[in-house]
Design a protein around this motif. Structure first.
Motif, PDB file in Angstrom:
ATOM      1  N   PRO A 199       0.799  -1.232   0.000  1.00  0.00           N
ATOM      2  CA  PRO A 199       0.000   0.000   0.000  1.00  0.00           C
ATOM      3  C   PRO A 199       0.829   1.278   0.000  1.00  0.00           C
ATOM      4  CG  PRO A 199      -0.070  -1.050   2.161  1.00  0.00           C
ATOM      5  CD  PRO A 199       0.600  -2.019   1.230  1.00  0.00           C
ATOM      6  N   MET A 200       2.136   1.171  -0.090  1.00  0.00           N
ATOM      7  CA  MET A 200       3.016   2.343  -0.160  1.00  0.00           C
ATOM      8  C   MET A 200       2.626   3.264  -1.315  1.00  0.00           C
ATOM      9  SD  MET A 200       6.036   3.339   1.315  1.00  0.00           S
ATOM     10  CE  MET A 200       7.417   4.443   0.984  1.00  0.00           C
ATOM     11  N   LEU A 201       1.991   2.721  -2.346  1.00  0.00           N
ATOM     12  CA  LEU A 201       1.656   3.520  -3.516  1.00  0.00           C
ATOM     13  C   LEU A 201       0.421   4.396  -3.337  1.00  0.00           C
ATOM     14  CD1 LEU A 201       2.347   1.179  -6.582  1.00  0.00           C
ATOM     15  CD2 LEU A 201       3.906   2.618  -5.285  1.00  0.00           C
ATOM     16  N   VAL A 202      -0.086   4.518  -2.111  1.00  0.00           N
ATOM     17  CA  VAL A 202      -1.223   5.419  -1.891  1.00  0.00           C
ATOM     18  C   VAL A 202      -0.849   6.857  -2.218  1.00  0.00           C
ATOM     19  CG1 VAL A 202      -2.374   3.970  -0.181  1.00  0.00           C
ATOM     20  CG2 VAL A 202      -0.664   5.649   0.577  1.00  0.00           C
ATOM     21  N   SER A 203       0.445   7.164  -2.245  1.00  0.00           N
ATOM     22  CA  SER A 203       0.891   8.531  -2.575  1.00  0.00           C
ATOM     23  C   SER A 203       0.931   8.785  -4.082  1.00  0.00           C
ATOM     24  CB  SER A 203       2.288   8.775  -1.995  1.00  0.00           C
ATOM     25  OG  SER A 203       3.232   7.858  -2.548  1.00  0.00           O
ATOM     26  N   TRP A 204       0.702   7.771  -4.894  1.00  0.00           N
ATOM     27  CA  TRP A 204       0.887   7.897  -6.343  1.00  0.00           C
ATOM     28  C   TRP A 204       0.005   8.979  -6.990  1.00  0.00           C
ATOM     29  CZ3 TRP A 204       5.236   5.904  -6.079  1.00  0.00           C
ATOM     30  CH2 TRP A 204       5.937   5.430  -7.176  1.00  0.00           C
ATOM     31  N   PRO A 205      -1.272   9.103  -6.678  1.00  0.00           N
ATOM     32  CA  PRO A 205      -2.057  10.187  -7.295  1.00  0.00           C
ATOM     33  C   PRO A 205      -1.486  11.570  -6.984  1.00  0.00           C
ATOM     34  CG  PRO A 205      -3.516   8.566  -6.308  1.00  0.00           C
ATOM     35  CD  PRO A 205      -2.138   8.224  -5.858  1.00  0.00           C
ATOM     36  N   PHE A 206      -0.967  11.761  -5.780  1.00  0.00           N
ATOM     37  CA  PHE A 206      -0.337  13.048  -5.436  1.00  0.00           C
ATOM     38  C   PHE A 206       0.931  13.255  -6.260  1.00  0.00           C
ATOM     39  CE2 PHE A 206      -2.726  11.729  -1.681  1.00  0.00           C
ATOM     40  CZ  PHE A 206      -3.449  12.879  -1.397  1.00  0.00           C
ATOM     41  N   LEU A 207       1.712  12.190  -6.449  1.00  0.00           N
ATOM     42  CA  LEU A 207       2.924  12.319  -7.254  1.00  0.00           C
ATOM     43  C   LEU A 207       2.588  12.665  -8.702  1.00  0.00           C
ATOM     44  CD1 LEU A 207       5.136   9.348  -5.966  1.00  0.00           C
ATOM     45  CD2 LEU A 207       5.110  11.730  -5.217  1.00  0.00           C
ATOM     46  N   MET A 208       1.496  12.132  -9.205  1.00  0.00           N
ATOM     47  CA  MET A 208       1.094  12.474 -10.576  1.00  0.00           C
ATOM     48  C   MET A 208       0.746  13.951 -10.694  1.00  0.00           C
ATOM     49  SD  MET A 208      -1.212   9.189 -11.629  1.00  0.00           S
ATOM     50  CE  MET A 208      -0.601   7.528 -11.395  1.00  0.00           C
ATOM     51  N   LEU A 209       0.140  14.519  -9.662  1.00  0.00           N
ATOM     52  CA  LEU A 209      -0.142  15.960  -9.670  1.00  0.00           C
ATOM     53  C   LEU A 209       1.150  16.761  -9.694  1.00  0.00           C
ATOM     54  CD1 LEU A 209      -3.110  16.215  -7.139  1.00  0.00           C
ATOM     55  CD2 LEU A 209      -3.184  16.758  -9.574  1.00  0.00           C
ATOM     56  N   LEU A 210       2.166  16.290  -8.964  1.00  0.00           N
ATOM     57  CA  LEU A 210       3.461  16.965  -9.015  1.00  0.00           C
ATOM     58  C   LEU A 210       4.042  16.899 -10.424  1.00  0.00           C
ATOM     59  CD1 LEU A 210       5.121  15.664  -5.712  1.00  0.00           C
ATOM     60  CD2 LEU A 210       3.971  17.855  -6.082  1.00  0.00           C
ATOM     61  N   LEU A 211       3.958  15.735 -11.028  1.00  0.00           N
ATOM     62  CA  LEU A 211       4.498  15.567 -12.382  1.00  0.00           C
ATOM     63  C   LEU A 211       3.735  16.408 -13.402  1.00  0.00           C
ATOM     64  CD1 LEU A 211       5.050  11.701 -12.305  1.00  0.00           C
ATOM     65  CD2 LEU A 211       6.805  13.466 -12.105  1.00  0.00           C
ATOM     66  N   ASP A 212       2.475  16.706 -13.102  1.00  0.00           N
ATOM     67  CA  ASP A 212       1.709  17.572 -14.006  1.00  0.00           C
ATOM     68  C   ASP A 212       2.353  18.946 -14.147  1.00  0.00           C
ATOM     69  OD1 ASP A 212      -0.232  15.749 -14.688  1.00  0.00           O
ATOM     70  OD2 ASP A 212      -1.607  16.326 -13.090  1.00  0.00           O
ATOM     71  N   GLY A 246      -9.580   7.318  -5.267  1.00  0.00           N
ATOM     72  CA  GLY A 246     -10.492   6.315  -4.717  1.00  0.00           C
ATOM     73  C   GLY A 246      -9.784   5.000  -4.448  1.00  0.00           C
ATOM     74  N   LEU A 247      -8.933   4.575  -5.392  1.00  0.00           N
ATOM     75  CA  LEU A 247      -8.148   3.351  -5.189  1.00  0.00           C
ATOM     76  C   LEU A 247      -7.221   3.490  -3.982  1.00  0.00           C
ATOM     77  CD1 LEU A 247      -7.120   2.437  -8.861  1.00  0.00           C
ATOM     78  CD2 LEU A 247      -8.640   1.131  -7.373  1.00  0.00           C
ATOM     79  N   ALA A 248      -6.563   4.656  -3.886  1.00  0.00           N
ATOM     80  CA  ALA A 248      -5.655   4.890  -2.764  1.00  0.00           C
ATOM     81  C   ALA A 248      -6.407   4.874  -1.434  1.00  0.00           C
ATOM     82  CB  ALA A 248      -4.928   6.214  -2.953  1.00  0.00           C
ATOM     83  N   LEU A 249      -7.588   5.513  -1.417  1.00  0.00           N
ATOM     84  CA  LEU A 249      -8.377   5.549  -0.182  1.00  0.00           C
ATOM     85  C   LEU A 249      -8.822   4.144   0.215  1.00  0.00           C
ATOM     86  CD1 LEU A 249      -9.790   7.154   2.033  1.00  0.00           C
ATOM     87  CD2 LEU A 249     -11.749   7.426   0.478  1.00  0.00           C
ATOM     88  N   ALA A 250      -9.276   3.354  -0.749  1.00  0.00           N
ATOM     89  CA  ALA A 250      -9.687   1.978  -0.451  1.00  0.00           C
ATOM     90  C   ALA A 250      -8.527   1.178   0.121  1.00  0.00           C
ATOM     91  CB  ALA A 250     -10.221   1.308  -1.714  1.00  0.00           C
ATOM     92  N   SER A 251      -7.336   1.355  -0.454  1.00  0.00           N
ATOM     93  CA  SER A 251      -6.157   0.654   0.046  1.00  0.00           C
ATOM     94  C   SER A 251      -5.821   1.086   1.470  1.00  0.00           C
ATOM     95  CB  SER A 251      -4.961   0.924  -0.878  1.00  0.00           C
ATOM     96  OG  SER A 251      -3.797   0.291  -0.403  1.00  0.00           O
ATOM     97  N   MET A 252      -5.949   2.375   1.746  1.00  0.00           N
ATOM     98  CA  MET A 252      -5.665   2.878   3.094  1.00  0.00           C
ATOM     99  C   MET A 252      -6.631   2.286   4.120  1.00  0.00           C
ATOM    100  SD  MET A 252      -4.934   6.858   2.069  1.00  0.00           S
ATOM    101  CE  MET A 252      -4.943   7.465   3.754  1.00  0.00           C
ATOM    102  N   ILE A 253      -7.902   2.190   3.757  1.00  0.00           N
ATOM    103  CA  ILE A 253      -8.905   1.646   4.680  1.00  0.00           C
ATOM    104  C   ILE A 253      -8.625   0.170   4.965  1.00  0.00           C
ATOM    105  CG2 ILE A 253     -11.355   1.056   4.922  1.00  0.00           C
ATOM    106  CD1 ILE A 253     -11.956   3.640   3.325  1.00  0.00           C
ATOM    107  N   VAL A 254      -8.364  -0.598   3.910  1.00  0.00           N
ATOM    108  CA  VAL A 254      -8.091  -2.026   4.092  1.00  0.00           C
ATOM    109  C   VAL A 254      -6.816  -2.224   4.909  1.00  0.00           C
ATOM    110  CG1 VAL A 254      -7.491  -4.159   2.894  1.00  0.00           C
ATOM    111  CG2 VAL A 254      -9.295  -2.707   1.989  1.00  0.00           C
ATOM    112  N   THR A 255      -5.804  -1.407   4.638  1.00  0.00           N
ATOM    113  CA  THR A 255      -4.548  -1.515   5.381  1.00  0.00           C
ATOM    114  C   THR A 255      -4.747  -1.186   6.851  1.00  0.00           C
ATOM    115  OG1 THR A 255      -3.276  -0.949   3.410  1.00  0.00           O
ATOM    116  CG2 THR A 255      -2.174  -0.672   5.528  1.00  0.00           C
TER     117      THR A 255
END
Length: 620
Positions: A199-212, A246-255
């Protein structure tokens, strides 16, 4: 923009062909160099930090790919996590290689090599700057702090999640070039796979915003743009990524559920939050320090439960604030600085310890993904300085080569410390202090290989640091028994009972040492308590039954052995033992079915054949 630069660079077919050829050679060099540094893992062993729970002593994994194992992988919260893809990868390894640790680790190396090459391809694709992209990828491939993620079999989740995370970023780059639902589905799909590895990749959507912002140039830097500009520029990009959030949030909840059920999440009491926050800030600074000075690395760094020294906290705040101010000031002129720095900060958030999981202050493996941001800022920043001061490329290439050779040498040395549990844990004790968990694990490793005299001092030191550590008390007692120091062992079991009086293993071990001291009645009482606390423990039932037999208490022995057969009816030896005690008790007719069942299960069990003949003779 990167796309325009690439178009100019590839305007000629011959130039484009040479560029592709150079790219291939860079990938080959990255792969061969990285593999050469890590190839020594083929002779390594599993270590006693998690490798047993993940692989060697996990029956669902060690038997390879099975239908029950597939269901288990997607439904279990074992090890306080939900990462089905990681479990499946371990099952595949067991299917192919059995429990040959070196082969499992070589698979890890191959994935790390692939990650290094994918990182280069991604950066080259989005920046069109080949040399700097290659150096960033080489730093990632050869940095000593990354050894833990690669040379530790149980950390497959690190390398595997990063593999899918980089595929996700490549898919995102393709989507940005020409948006389409099909391409966005590839982004979401690879992110989902990565989250199912770790679940370390929960930060990925934020990183994509940085790359934008950089290097994709989908928005511009506006320090005082106001709400209207934010709404116009950033809100569409955020809205676009809502499924990913949404995927990141679901992963955080399950984790969170998995870690809470596993008891890994520390108490969130207000009085401890200040300590966790202080440790998080100091850890950020320490990760930064390890990036530039990767020495004295260990598998476990104890959390400072007594508090973080004020001087350390002040220094960390000064360093973090200073770098942040420089990155912000240069955000427009040198965007890679702010993007690389924020990548580092954001990617570490899930594991920085604000919600404390486990007893570590920090861990080398947590550096694996965040380090990319630091390498990006460092390499592109230094490259810009070299260009500004017109330093010859040959000088820059020489400096880079020396740095990479040094890192590769340090990495090769660090990989060597991971060859087995004893070597690794002794090294960790040499570079850390007051490390109770490592003292305990080292003692266990020494005990398992029969070095009882060496194990005892480490159990003792662990108990000095944590006097109520139940496993250390029990194992210290077992070690002293092996050394023939039974009276001393008794004292440790009595302390263990004070810590946890409803522990079956404590009661059982206490009973064993009492029996060896000739205190039979007390021993029996402890063993009865043990089997009552663990009624389905097959080994205890069998052992207790045989001990009762030796004491002449046949009816009680029969009862214990009958329970053992009920727990594990397919065990031929247990069937034979039950039949033998029945025969000794003058009940040959009842013993015959047990001997017959034992022979059906194991036709070559000679003892059962002889006992069956004796029972049949008595009936005649």
């Amino acid at each position: 923009m990167a796309k325009k630069n690439r178009n100019r660079e590839q305007s000629s077919p011959s130039v484009a062909a040479r560029a592709r050829q150079t790219e291939v050679w860079i990938i080959v060099a990255l792969a061969l160099g990285t593999f050469a540094v890590y190839a020594q893992v083929r002779g390594h062993q599993f270590i006693n930090f998690d490798d047993d729970a993940y692989i060697s002593r996990n029956p669902m994994v060690s038997r390879g790919l099975t239908a029950p194992g597939l269901v288990w992988a997607f439904t279990t919260f074992t090890q306080s996590n939900w990462h089905p893809l990681t479990w499946l990868s371990h099952m595949v390894d067991c299917q192919l290689f059995g429990l040959h640790a070196g082969a499992h680790l070589l698979v890890n190396v191959v994935i790390h090599v692939a990650n290094s090459c994918l990182l280069f391809v991604f950066l080259w694709r989005v920046t069109a700057v080949r040399r700097k992209s290659a150096i960033v990828a080489a730093l990632f491939a050869l940095h000593p702090v990354h050894v833990e993620s690669v040379a530790w079999a149980a950390e497959r989740k690190d390398t595997l999640a990063t593999f899918f995370g980089l595929l996700c970023l490549l898919a995102y780059a393709r989507y940005v070039e020409r948006p389409a639902p099909r391409k966005f589905l590839a982004v979401a799909g690879t992110l989902a796979l990565g989250l199912m590895a770790k679940p370390m990749l929960v930060s990925w959507p934020f990183l994509m915003l940085l790359l934008d912002y950089w290097p994709l140039h989908r928005v511009e830097w506006q320090t005082a743009a106001g709400l209207r500009r934010f709404t116009k520029d950033w809100l569409p990009l955020i809205r676009e990524k809502l499924p990913l959030f949404g995927l990141a949030l679901a992963s955080m909840i399950v984790t969170q559920i998995a870690q809470s059920k596993g008891g890994s999440v520390a108490d969130l009491a207000a009085e401890s939050f200040a300590t966790r926050l202080a440790n998080a800030l100091v850890s950020y600074a320490n990760y930064l320090g390890l990036t530039f000075w990767p020495v004295d690395l260990g598998i476990f760094y104890p959390f400072p439960f007594a508090g973080v020294p004020g001087g350390q906290l002040a220094a960390a705040l000064l360093v973090l604030a200073g770098i942040s101010l420089v990155a912000l000031r240069e955000a427009r002129r040198q965007p890679y600085l702010i993007i690389g720095w924020l990548w580092f900060l954001v990617a570490l958030v899930p594991v920085i310890g604000l919600v404390q999981v486990g007893a570590q202050a920090m861990a080398d493996r947590y550096h694996y993904i965040p380090s990319v941001g630091l390498f990006l800022a460092l390499v592109f920043g230094l490259g810009n300085l070299a260009e500004r001061f017109r330093i010859p490329r040959s000088v820059g290439a020489t400096v880079a080569a020396i740095a990479l050779f040094t890192l590769a040498s340090l990495t090769a040395r660090q990989v060597g410390w991971w060859r087995d549990s004893v070597t690794l844990l002794r090294r960790t004790l040499a570079v850390t202090s007051d490390n109770m968990l490592v003292q305990y694990n080292l003692a266990c490793a020494l005990y398992e290989r029969g070095d009882y005299a060496e194990a005892a001092p480490h159990f003792s030191e662990g108990l000095r640091l944590k006097p109520d550590h139940l496993k250390s008390l029990v194992n210290m007692g077992m070690t002293l028994r092996k050394l023939g120091r039974r009276a001393e062992a008794l004292g440790y079991y009595e302390r263990a009972i004070e810590v946890k009086n409803d522990s079956a293993i404590v009661r059982w071990q206490h009973g064993l040492v009492l029996a060896e001291l000739g205190r039979a009645d007390e021993a029996t009482r402890q063993m009865i308590a043990a089997v009552e606390l663990a009624p389905d423990n097959f080994e205890m039932r069998v052992d207790f039954g045989l001990r009762l037999t030796q004491s002449g208490r046949l009816p009680e022995a029969i009862a214990q052995l009958q329970q053992a057969v009920r727990i594990l009816p397919e065990n031929a030896e247990a069937r034979n033992n039950l039949g033998l005690v029945l025969l000794m008790a003058g009940r040959p007719a009842e013993s015959i079915p047990q001997f017959s069942a034992a022979l059906r299960l194991k036709p070559d069990l000679t003892a059962a054949q002889e006992n069956l003949a004796r029972a049949q003779a008595q009936i005649r």
